[in-house]
Design a protein around this motif. Structure first.
Motif, PDB file in Angstrom:
ATOM      1  N   GLN A 112       0.780  -1.160   0.091  1.00  0.00           N
ATOM      2  CA  GLN A 112       0.083  -0.086  -0.013  1.00  0.00           C
ATOM      3  C   GLN A 112       0.742   1.268   0.039  1.00  0.00           C
ATOM      4  O   GLN A 112       0.732   2.347  -0.609  1.00  0.00           O
ATOM      5  CB  GLN A 112      -0.816  -0.209   1.125  1.00  0.00           C
ATOM      6  CG  GLN A 112      -1.832  -1.031   1.404  1.00  0.00           C
ATOM      7  CD  GLN A 112      -2.596  -1.535  -0.088  1.00  0.00           C
ATOM      8  OE1 GLN A 112      -2.621  -0.626  -0.882  1.00  0.00           O
ATOM      9  NE2 GLN A 112      -3.189  -2.583   0.116  1.00  0.00           N
ATOM     10  N   GLY A 126      -3.271  -4.650   5.810  1.00  0.00           N
ATOM     11  CA  GLY A 126      -4.213  -4.581   6.210  1.00  0.00           C
ATOM     12  C   GLY A 126      -5.164  -3.624   5.405  1.00  0.00           C
ATOM     13  O   GLY A 126      -4.755  -3.587   4.151  1.00  0.00           O
ATOM     14  N   TYR A 127      -6.393  -3.373   5.875  1.00  0.00           N
ATOM     15  CA  TYR A 127      -7.307  -2.662   4.962  1.00  0.00           C
ATOM     16  C   TYR A 127      -8.013  -1.677   5.826  1.00  0.00           C
ATOM     17  O   TYR A 127      -7.921  -1.719   7.148  1.00  0.00           O
ATOM     18  CB  TYR A 127      -8.351  -3.552   4.421  1.00  0.00           C
ATOM     19  CG  TYR A 127      -9.114  -4.347   5.370  1.00  0.00           C
ATOM     20  CD1 TYR A 127      -8.458  -5.479   5.752  1.00  0.00           C
ATOM     21  CD2 TYR A 127     -10.542  -4.101   5.579  1.00  0.00           C
ATOM     22  CE1 TYR A 127      -9.224  -6.452   6.705  1.00  0.00           C
ATOM     23  CE2 TYR A 127     -11.103  -4.760   6.393  1.00  0.00           C
ATOM     24  CZ  TYR A 127     -10.686  -6.106   7.022  1.00  0.00           C
ATOM     25  OH  TYR A 127     -11.222  -6.713   7.980  1.00  0.00           O
ATOM     26  N   VAL A 168     -14.358   1.602   7.937  1.00  0.00           N
ATOM     27  CA  VAL A 168     -15.183   2.682   7.872  1.00  0.00           C
ATOM     28  C   VAL A 168     -16.533   2.619   8.564  1.00  0.00           C
ATOM     29  O   VAL A 168     -17.011   1.528   8.304  1.00  0.00           O
ATOM     30  CB  VAL A 168     -15.256   3.021   6.228  1.00  0.00           C
ATOM     31  CG1 VAL A 168     -16.206   4.359   6.205  1.00  0.00           C
ATOM     32  CG2 VAL A 168     -13.881   3.371   5.405  1.00  0.00           C
ATOM     33  N   THR A 220     -13.238   5.011   0.345  1.00  0.00           N
ATOM     34  CA  THR A 220     -12.269   5.210   1.841  1.00  0.00           C
ATOM     35  C   THR A 220     -11.133   6.027   1.401  1.00  0.00           C
ATOM     36  O   THR A 220     -10.692   6.166  -0.042  1.00  0.00           O
ATOM     37  CB  THR A 220     -11.646   3.637   2.056  1.00  0.00           C
ATOM     38  OG1 THR A 220     -10.700   3.149   0.830  1.00  0.00           O
ATOM     39  CG2 THR A 220     -12.816   2.658   2.192  1.00  0.00           C
ATOM     40  N   GLY A 272      -8.342   4.097  -0.314  1.00  0.00           N
ATOM     41  CA  GLY A 272      -8.948   3.769  -1.483  1.00  0.00           C
ATOM     42  C   GLY A 272      -8.584   5.144  -2.523  1.00  0.00           C
ATOM     43  O   GLY A 272      -7.941   4.885  -3.687  1.00  0.00           O
ATOM     44  N   HIS A 319      -5.278  -7.761   7.906  1.00  0.00           N
ATOM     45  CA  HIS A 319      -5.687  -9.144   7.165  1.00  0.00           C
ATOM     46  C   HIS A 319      -5.112 -10.186   7.927  1.00  0.00           C
ATOM     47  O   HIS A 319      -3.866 -10.369   7.975  1.00  0.00           O
ATOM     48  CB  HIS A 319      -5.023  -9.226   5.834  1.00  0.00           C
ATOM     49  CG  HIS A 319      -5.727  -8.409   4.793  1.00  0.00           C
ATOM     50  ND1 HIS A 319      -6.964  -8.694   4.348  1.00  0.00           N
ATOM     51  CD2 HIS A 319      -5.308  -7.341   3.936  1.00  0.00           C
ATOM     52  CE1 HIS A 319      -7.333  -7.746   3.316  1.00  0.00           C
ATOM     53  NE2 HIS A 319      -6.123  -7.098   3.145  1.00  0.00           N
ATOM     54  N   MET A 352     -16.236  -5.259   5.745  1.00  0.00           N
ATOM     55  CA  MET A 352     -16.290  -3.825   5.694  1.00  0.00           C
ATOM     56  C   MET A 352     -17.441  -3.713   6.755  1.00  0.00           C
ATOM     57  O   MET A 352     -17.290  -2.576   7.302  1.00  0.00           O
ATOM     58  CB  MET A 352     -17.131  -3.417   4.285  1.00  0.00           C
ATOM     59  CG  MET A 352     -16.187  -3.426   3.033  1.00  0.00           C
ATOM     60  SD  MET A 352     -14.840  -1.999   3.475  1.00  0.00           S
ATOM     61  CE  MET A 352     -13.489  -3.182   3.241  1.00  0.00           C
TER      62      MET A 352
END
Ligand code: FAD
Ligand code: FES
Lengths: 467, 99
Positions: free
Chosen positions: A43, A129-130, A133, A146, A149, A282, A429
């Motif tokens: 990322q 990770g992610y 929200v 996001t 994003g 993750h 999510m």
């Protein structure tokens, strides 16, 4: 001979996986570095593909020199044959087999239909990770993305979703996102942060110990000023408006208890809202391997080993802490894995520098964590009509009914009663939102597969002939 | 300044694809989602239940909000799939299987 070296599979080519691969390869181990993306970098070091011909990709990055060093070293190792880089490989499961071997199951390419397996003596999980929200009315409108994003689409695709943006939520990620969008020509109407970053000033010890971080903060502050970005601390987005796409947001001030102050609402016209409330790790691959999970992160020891033999973990999968921490953890994990796989005694003195950066980065993030937080009473803003599970279109009203009338007391029961979390994203999510609305702690989801897998591939994976 | 100017991009030759029959210009290396954003499009799916418009949300392949039909294959994640010259991109209705 290269083929006789022990073999380590590293999953994830972000800062953690890159540092781990390079450290392990430099100490006698053959590495297969597996990542779902088309290029290495994860990322943080996401870069535009060659076809876009970016001559100055560093304009969208900081600490580019570190990337150059990592990227060049990876290229040299790939050339020498000590690291094999499998891009476009989505890992859906890691399975222990006989004779202390592990099998990594992946699906190839963006279509994710063709199966690939990799056998290794050990596995190092560096899956990152992610973004998390939390919902609010209107958060499913096109134009609401996001924060990470927006950053990923900008860094990787050189595109922005609109002309006038609000960046909102909480956490240090909002700063590079706001300054990145502004530099790319988007008018950033406001940076709405639910915390009060000034609270940091009441932690002089944390600040004094991390001068480089303070300087970074000051640089972001200067950039926000230069781009005329108005910063609204202790504010939150209470609703996003629009019919087919976003055309405005309502923001409001928060009182000291984290409640929206009546009468403080104001509307800001915008076609983009980049929003995030922190990050989640993750951990699916570690969970299916049976690794111990600590809270919502993979538990590791001083050497970054999980409690499953032959499985190491590093970077944000073991706890959110930014790219510098991921680099340090990756290095230590790679060194430890190399030592143990080649039968030498791991000597922590030889990675003392990385251990020091790891300790300092963890300290700093722990301090950040005490400052950045979503509004304590965020669920007050979530109307019953608000969609909570974006995939299955389950509303907050349905979740509340499952809790209040049907007695659901945890995320799993809410899921069974409402289908929240049963869609394509497998609950990634909506889990924090469902937990918040149900008034319980978010717990590990125990997803069996890290990716949706075609049935034919699943059936064949059980067949010993296949690998 | 736009993002391409910011990084001094000299992209390879542009090509066309179609979105619901309308021609759109795309650049080599872009994902389907990036090409659509560059063309000013932010939604390309109608949800199965309420038929609401959706597009990119997470941008990294995790949320599955950006599902789209590319060359008659439904349920492709637009944020992951590279765009190719001549692609036929269609707004995905519901599951994309015509039910
Ligand atoms: C969308 C997004 C944008 C971000 N942007 C920034 C930013 O601009 N600045 C900043 O300071 N921080 C940013 N961050 C925070 C970022 O997570 C850290 O800075 C840093 O990248 C963490 O490094 P890592 O190596 O631990 O994980 P990551 O960099 O997340 O790397 C993990 C890698 O593992 C791969 N992976 C995960 N699961 C699988 C699987 N099952 N199969 C195959 N591959 C897999 C991923 O493709 C990824 O490349 C962002 C985070 C996100 C989610
Ligand atoms: S935007 Fe989330 S999967 Fe594509």
């Amino acid at each position: 001979m290269a083929t006789e070296r022990p073999h380590l599979a590293v999953i994830g080519a972000g800062p953690a996986g890159l540092a781990a691969s390079l450290a392990a390869a430099a100490h006698g181990v053959r590495v297969t570095l597996i990542d779902s993306a088309a290029g290495a970098g994860g990322q943080f070091y996401r870069r535009p593909p060659a076809g876009l011909g970016a001559r100055r990709p560093e304009a969208l990055h900081h600490r580019w020199r570190t990337w150059r060093r990592l990227g060049d070293a990876l290229a040299a190792r790939v050339e020498a044959g000590t690291i094999r880089h499998l891009a476009d490989h989505h890992v859906w499961c890691v399975e222990p087999v006989e004779r202390a071997e592990l099998v990594v199951h992946a699906l190839l390419g963006p279509l994710q239909e063709e199966p690939v397996t990799v056998r290794a003596d050990a596995v190092l999980l560096a899956t990152g990770g992610y973004e998390k929200v939390l919902p609010f009315p209107g958060w499913t409108l096109p134009g609401v993305v996001t924060a990470g994003g927006a950053q990923a689409m900008l860094k990787g695709g050189l595109v922005v979703p609109g002309q006038r943006a609000v960046v909102a939520g909480t956490g240090p990620l909002l700063l590079p996102v706001a300054t990145g969008l502004a530099a790319a020509g988007v008018e950033v109407a406001a940076l709405v942060e639910s915390a009060d970053p000034k609270a940091f000033l009441r932690r002089p010890v944390a600040l004094a110990a991390h001068p480089a971080k303070v300087a970074e903060g000051v640089r972001y502050g200067a950039r926000l000023l230069r781009h005329h970005v108005k910063v609204l601390p202790r504010h939150t987005v209470v609703a996003a408006h629009g019919e087919q796409r976003l055309d405005a947001v309502t923001v409001a001030a928060l009182d000291t208890h984290g409640r929206v102050g009546p009468g403080t609402e104001r509307r800001i016209a915008c076609d983009t809202l980049a929003v995030g409330h922190g990050m989640l790790a993750h951990i699916d691959l570690a969970e299916s391997l049976g690794c111990r999970i600590d809270g919502l992160n993979v538990a590791v020891d001083e050497e970054q080993r999980t409690d499953v033999p032959g499985v190491w973990a590093a970077g944000e999968t073991t706890g959110i802490g930014g790219a510098a921490l991921s680099l340090a953890e990756g290095h230590i994990a790679g060194r430890s894995a190399a030592a143990r796989l080649t039968g030498t005694r791991p000597d922590p003195h030889t990675w003392a520098r990385a251990a020091r950066s790891r300790r300092r980065a963890r300290e700093f993030f722990a301090a950040l964590d005490t400052v950045y937080a979503p509004p304590a009473h965020w669920t007050d803003q979530v109307t019953d009509e608000t969609v909570v599970c974006r995939c299955e279109e389950v509303t907050a009203g349905a979740v509340r009914k499952a809790v209040d009338e049907l007695g659901a007391g945890d995320v799993r029961t809410v899921k069974l009663l409402t289908r929240a979390g049963m869609g394509w994203c497998q609950g990634r999510m909506c889990e924090p939102a469902v937990a918040g609305l149900a008034g319980c702690e978010q717990t590990p989801a125990r997803r069996l597969l890290a990716r949706p897998v075609p049935l034919g591939v699943l059936a064949r994976a059980g067949d010993p002939e296949d690998d | 300044m736009n993002p391409l100017e910011l990084v001094g991009a000299e992209p390879g030759p542009a090509f066309t694809v179609t979105l619901d029959g309308r021609e759109i210009t795309a650049l080599p290396g872009q994902t389907v989602a990036a090409a659509l954003w560059a063309a000013g499009v932010t939604s390309w799916r109608a949800t199965r239940g309420a038929g609401r418009p959706r597009g990119v949300f997470c941008g990294i392949g995790v949320c599955f909000d950006c599902l789209v039909t590319v060359n008659d294959r439904p349920n492709q994640r637009a944020c992951l799939v590279p765009v190719r010259a001549g692609d036929t991109i269609r707004t995905q209705e519901g599951t994309g299987h015509g039910d």
